[in-house]
Design a protein around this motif. Structure first.
Motif, PDB file in Angstrom:
ATOM      1  N   GLU A  28       0.889  -1.251  -0.425  1.00  0.00           N
ATOM      2  CA  GLU A  28      -0.227  -0.256  -0.019  1.00  0.00           C
ATOM      3  C   GLU A  28       0.794   1.142  -0.267  1.00  0.00           C
ATOM      4  O   GLU A  28      -0.034   1.869  -0.569  1.00  0.00           O
ATOM      5  CB  GLU A  28      -0.729   0.148   1.261  1.00  0.00           C
ATOM      6  CG  GLU A  28      -1.981  -1.572   0.909  1.00  0.00           C
ATOM      7  CD  GLU A  28      -3.183  -0.867   0.533  1.00  0.00           C
ATOM      8  OE1 GLU A  28      -3.155   0.400   0.122  1.00  0.00           O
ATOM      9  OE2 GLU A  28      -4.163  -2.007  -0.409  1.00  0.00           O
ATOM     10  N   LEU A  29       1.947   1.330   0.484  1.00  0.00           N
ATOM     11  CA  LEU A  29       3.264   2.043   1.044  1.00  0.00           C
ATOM     12  C   LEU A  29       3.346   2.300  -0.458  1.00  0.00           C
ATOM     13  O   LEU A  29       3.839   3.681  -1.203  1.00  0.00           O
ATOM     14  CB  LEU A  29       3.420   2.026   1.986  1.00  0.00           C
ATOM     15  CG  LEU A  29       3.383   1.984   3.396  1.00  0.00           C
ATOM     16  CD1 LEU A  29       4.093   1.716   4.813  1.00  0.00           C
ATOM     17  CD2 LEU A  29       3.307   4.126   3.334  1.00  0.00           C
ATOM     18  N   PRO A 171      -7.574   1.664  17.555  1.00  0.00           N
ATOM     19  CA  PRO A 171      -7.544   0.110  17.139  1.00  0.00           C
ATOM     20  C   PRO A 171      -8.014   0.732  15.790  1.00  0.00           C
ATOM     21  O   PRO A 171      -8.685   1.785  14.944  1.00  0.00           O
ATOM     22  CB  PRO A 171      -9.398  -0.153  17.671  1.00  0.00           C
ATOM     23  CG  PRO A 171      -9.999   0.830  19.166  1.00  0.00           C
ATOM     24  CD  PRO A 171      -8.419   2.053  18.630  1.00  0.00           C
ATOM     25  N   VAL A 172      -7.826  -0.125  14.587  1.00  0.00           N
ATOM     26  CA  VAL A 172      -8.139  -0.455  13.369  1.00  0.00           C
ATOM     27  C   VAL A 172      -8.508  -1.759  12.806  1.00  0.00           C
ATOM     28  O   VAL A 172      -9.134  -2.804  13.710  1.00  0.00           O
ATOM     29  CB  VAL A 172      -6.593  -0.132  12.661  1.00  0.00           C
ATOM     30  CG1 VAL A 172      -6.238   0.495  12.709  1.00  0.00           C
ATOM     31  CG2 VAL A 172      -5.408  -1.966  12.931  1.00  0.00           C
ATOM     32  N   PRO A 173      -8.879  -1.607  11.661  1.00  0.00           N
ATOM     33  CA  PRO A 173     -10.053  -2.819  10.969  1.00  0.00           C
ATOM     34  C   PRO A 173      -8.944  -4.220  11.164  1.00  0.00           C
ATOM     35  O   PRO A 173      -7.690  -4.384  10.398  1.00  0.00           O
ATOM     36  CB  PRO A 173     -10.671  -2.224   9.658  1.00  0.00           C
ATOM     37  CG  PRO A 173     -10.251  -1.196  10.060  1.00  0.00           C
ATOM     38  CD  PRO A 173      -9.131  -0.596  10.384  1.00  0.00           C
ATOM     39  N   GLU A 297     -20.447 -10.132   7.533  1.00  0.00           N
ATOM     40  CA  GLU A 297     -20.111  -9.397   7.215  1.00  0.00           C
ATOM     41  C   GLU A 297     -18.204  -8.584   7.265  1.00  0.00           C
ATOM     42  O   GLU A 297     -17.645  -8.307   7.530  1.00  0.00           O
ATOM     43  CB  GLU A 297     -20.575  -7.997   7.397  1.00  0.00           C
ATOM     44  CG  GLU A 297     -22.010  -8.207   7.015  1.00  0.00           C
ATOM     45  CD  GLU A 297     -22.806  -8.574   5.941  1.00  0.00           C
ATOM     46  OE1 GLU A 297     -22.330  -7.363   5.306  1.00  0.00           O
ATOM     47  OE2 GLU A 297     -24.032  -9.432   5.956  1.00  0.00           O
ATOM     48  N   PRO A 298     -18.203  -9.332   5.541  1.00  0.00           N
ATOM     49  CA  PRO A 298     -16.785  -8.665   5.425  1.00  0.00           C
ATOM     50  C   PRO A 298     -16.916  -7.171   5.972  1.00  0.00           C
ATOM     51  O   PRO A 298     -17.135  -6.077   6.234  1.00  0.00           O
ATOM     52  CB  PRO A 298     -16.865  -8.490   3.625  1.00  0.00           C
ATOM     53  CG  PRO A 298     -18.033  -9.216   3.266  1.00  0.00           C
ATOM     54  CD  PRO A 298     -18.830  -8.955   4.237  1.00  0.00           C
ATOM     55  N   ARG A 299     -15.230  -7.307   6.785  1.00  0.00           N
ATOM     56  CA  ARG A 299     -15.036  -5.975   6.921  1.00  0.00           C
ATOM     57  C   ARG A 299     -13.690  -5.149   5.810  1.00  0.00           C
ATOM     58  O   ARG A 299     -13.418  -5.746   5.295  1.00  0.00           O
ATOM     59  CB  ARG A 299     -14.110  -6.692   8.325  1.00  0.00           C
ATOM     60  CG  ARG A 299     -14.892  -7.639   9.121  1.00  0.00           C
ATOM     61  CD  ARG A 299     -15.608  -6.752   9.999  1.00  0.00           C
ATOM     62  NE  ARG A 299     -16.444  -8.194  10.751  1.00  0.00           N
ATOM     63  CZ  ARG A 299     -16.384  -7.843  11.804  1.00  0.00           C
ATOM     64  NH1 ARG A 299     -15.297  -7.044  12.895  1.00  0.00           N
ATOM     65  NH2 ARG A 299     -16.439  -8.827  13.064  1.00  0.00           N
ATOM     66  N   GLU A 300     -13.670  -4.117   6.060  1.00  0.00           N
ATOM     67  CA  GLU A 300     -12.404  -3.138   5.611  1.00  0.00           C
ATOM     68  C   GLU A 300     -10.784  -3.987   6.099  1.00  0.00           C
ATOM     69  O   GLU A 300     -11.093  -4.503   7.209  1.00  0.00           O
ATOM     70  CB  GLU A 300     -12.545  -1.708   6.944  1.00  0.00           C
ATOM     71  CG  GLU A 300     -11.519  -0.335   5.922  1.00  0.00           C
ATOM     72  CD  GLU A 300     -11.571   0.706   6.252  1.00  0.00           C
ATOM     73  OE1 GLU A 300     -10.632   1.101   6.349  1.00  0.00           O
ATOM     74  OE2 GLU A 300     -12.945   0.383   7.297  1.00  0.00           O
ATOM     75  N   ASN A 301     -10.491  -3.500   5.198  1.00  0.00           N
ATOM     76  CA  ASN A 301      -9.052  -4.072   5.611  1.00  0.00           C
ATOM     77  C   ASN A 301      -8.927  -2.989   6.155  1.00  0.00           C
ATOM     78  O   ASN A 301      -7.826  -1.812   5.739  1.00  0.00           O
ATOM     79  CB  ASN A 301      -8.016  -4.288   4.316  1.00  0.00           C
ATOM     80  CG  ASN A 301      -6.840  -5.557   4.018  1.00  0.00           C
ATOM     81  OD1 ASN A 301      -6.189  -5.786   5.213  1.00  0.00           O
ATOM     82  ND2 ASN A 301      -6.318  -6.074   2.618  1.00  0.00           N
ATOM     83  N   GLY A 302      -7.755  -3.646   7.278  1.00  0.00           N
ATOM     84  CA  GLY A 302      -6.641  -2.964   7.923  1.00  0.00           C
ATOM     85  C   GLY A 302      -5.846  -1.888   7.671  1.00  0.00           C
ATOM     86  O   GLY A 302      -4.722  -1.376   7.895  1.00  0.00           O
ATOM     87  N   ALA A 303      -4.835  -3.332   6.592  1.00  0.00           N
ATOM     88  CA  ALA A 303      -3.555  -3.011   5.729  1.00  0.00           C
ATOM     89  C   ALA A 303      -3.706  -1.600   5.296  1.00  0.00           C
ATOM     90  O   ALA A 303      -3.047  -1.012   5.281  1.00  0.00           O
ATOM     91  CB  ALA A 303      -3.130  -3.810   5.648  1.00  0.00           C
ATOM     92  N   ARG A 305      -5.300   1.103   5.822  1.00  0.00           N
ATOM     93  CA  ARG A 305      -5.775   2.043   7.731  1.00  0.00           C
ATOM     94  C   ARG A 305      -4.379   2.387   8.076  1.00  0.00           C
ATOM     95  O   ARG A 305      -3.616   3.004   8.481  1.00  0.00           O
ATOM     96  CB  ARG A 305      -6.799   1.378   8.517  1.00  0.00           C
ATOM     97  CG  ARG A 305      -7.072   2.555   9.384  1.00  0.00           C
ATOM     98  CD  ARG A 305      -7.802   3.167   8.869  1.00  0.00           C
ATOM     99  NE  ARG A 305      -9.548   2.908   8.187  1.00  0.00           N
ATOM    100  CZ  ARG A 305     -10.062   2.905   9.832  1.00  0.00           C
ATOM    101  NH1 ARG A 305      -9.699   3.048  10.871  1.00  0.00           N
ATOM    102  NH2 ARG A 305     -11.530   2.115   9.310  1.00  0.00           N
ATOM    103  N   VAL A 306      -3.366   0.912   8.242  1.00  0.00           N
ATOM    104  CA  VAL A 306      -1.964   1.182   8.692  1.00  0.00           C
ATOM    105  C   VAL A 306      -0.710   1.973   7.729  1.00  0.00           C
ATOM    106  O   VAL A 306      -0.378   2.607   8.271  1.00  0.00           O
ATOM    107  CB  VAL A 306      -1.654  -0.042   9.247  1.00  0.00           C
ATOM    108  CG1 VAL A 306       0.262  -0.347   9.716  1.00  0.00           C
ATOM    109  CG2 VAL A 306      -2.495  -0.971   9.561  1.00  0.00           C
TER     110      VAL A 306
END
Length: 318
Positions: A28-29, A171-173, A297-303, A305-306
């Motif tokens: 992501e970065l 907290p993050v997903p 329910e599918p969650r947001e990908n916390g990667a 967000r990080v």
């Protein structure tokens, strides 16, 4: 001309899950325009390499194996000297790479960064509330305080709501590998990780119950760059590790967790009220759940967000 900011991403060396989720942050970065260098070593290196990357490999530390398969004496003999060596190697790596920021879920890298004056963002889910034993609770609190003390930000990826939480952590997903690979056609995906039951016996029992089983690491399994297409395409995942739980949460795949460590039992307790996640202690327990599971329910990908949080501590890429 201003150089592109460099970000160091380092994963812990126990198991492959740490590597796959931190690699997702790194990618992501990189997609956002930053120069990224990787480190970690251990079982996760093969997944880093399978995705076309290389990484710095410091000395491997495995507190869990030394404690569970040995004793506190084995920890003192093996893990503690290895930790000191790993910290020193990270400090040399920081000198060589001179990153603008470190993003890590490795306590060794966090200690090295703190000693070295290296700015860092720390990621960990290891809440003291997972543990019943006093020595494990004290250890978790100490790890989190040490790692979080000088961090620019401390992030805790969570599938559950509320406690257990880490004081001072945001907290993050849940975190999972990213990518656009097509979903695999899988019925039951078994992901071993120090199982409390034999994975081959589990696979045999599931097949006897009429299910089609894909056993990660089995005789017919080939190393994959990511398990996420298999997890996303499965009707059911059976695992013991939190990394797979997070990937299943992002994919929206029902999951049965077979805990084998005190941390994994703590995760199971935390997931007690989470739809789509179930606990079993035996093969019979898994069989009893086969026809009752419900997808989360599918969650947001916390990667993602990080990586976004890390970018707030960096200059814009050029």
């Amino acid at each position: 001309m201003t150089a592109t900011p460099k970000v160091a991403v380092a994963h812990y060396c126990e198991g492959a899950g740490h590597a796959t989720r931190m690699l997702a942050v790194a990618e992501e970065l990189a997609a956002a325009g930053y120069e990224v260098v990787l480190a970690g070593g251990g079982p996760g290196t093969k997944f880093v390499e399978a995705n076309g990357h290389t990484e710095f490999e410091p000395t491997v530390v495995d507190f869990v194996e030394d404690l569970q398969d040995g004793s506190l004496l084995e920890v003192v003999r093996n893990s503690v000297p290895a930790l000191f060596e790993r910290v020193g190697q990270y400090r040399e790596w920081f000198d060589d790479e001179a990153p603008a920021l470190l993003v890590t879920d490795d306590i060794s890298a966090a200690i090295a960064a703190s000693l070295h004056g290296q700015r860092y963002v720390y990621v960990a889910h290891d809440a003291a509330g997972f543990y019943d034993a006093a020595v494990e609770r004290v250890g978790a609190r100490a790890r989190n305080r040490i790692a979080g003390h000088r961090a620019e930000q401390f992030l805790q990826p969570k599938v559950w709501d509320g406690d257990p939480s880490i004081p001072g952590a945001d907290p993050v997903p849940p975190m999972a590998p990213s990518g656009s690979a097509p979903e695999a056609d899988v019925d039951v995906l078994v992901v071993p990780s120090a199982f409390s039951v034999d994975p081959d016996r589990l696979a045999d029992a599931l097949e006897a119950a009429g299910r089609d089983v894909t056993l990660v690491g089995g005789d017919d399994w080939e190393l994959q760059p990511s398990l996420q297409p298999f997890i996303a395409g499965a009707n059911l995942v059976i695992c013991s590790g939190y990394s797979t739980v997070m990937e299943a949460a992002v994919a929206g795949t029902p999951t049965v967790v077979l805990p084998a460590t005190s941390e994994q039992r703590g995760v199971v307790d935390a997931l007690a009220d989470a739809t789509g996640f179930y606990a079993a202690e035996s093969i019979a327990g898994v069989e009893a759940l086969l026809d009752t599971v419900e997808a989360p329910e599918p969650r947001e990908n916390g990667a993602e967000r990080v990586a976004a949080v890390a970018a707030t501590h960096l200059p814009d890429p050029q």
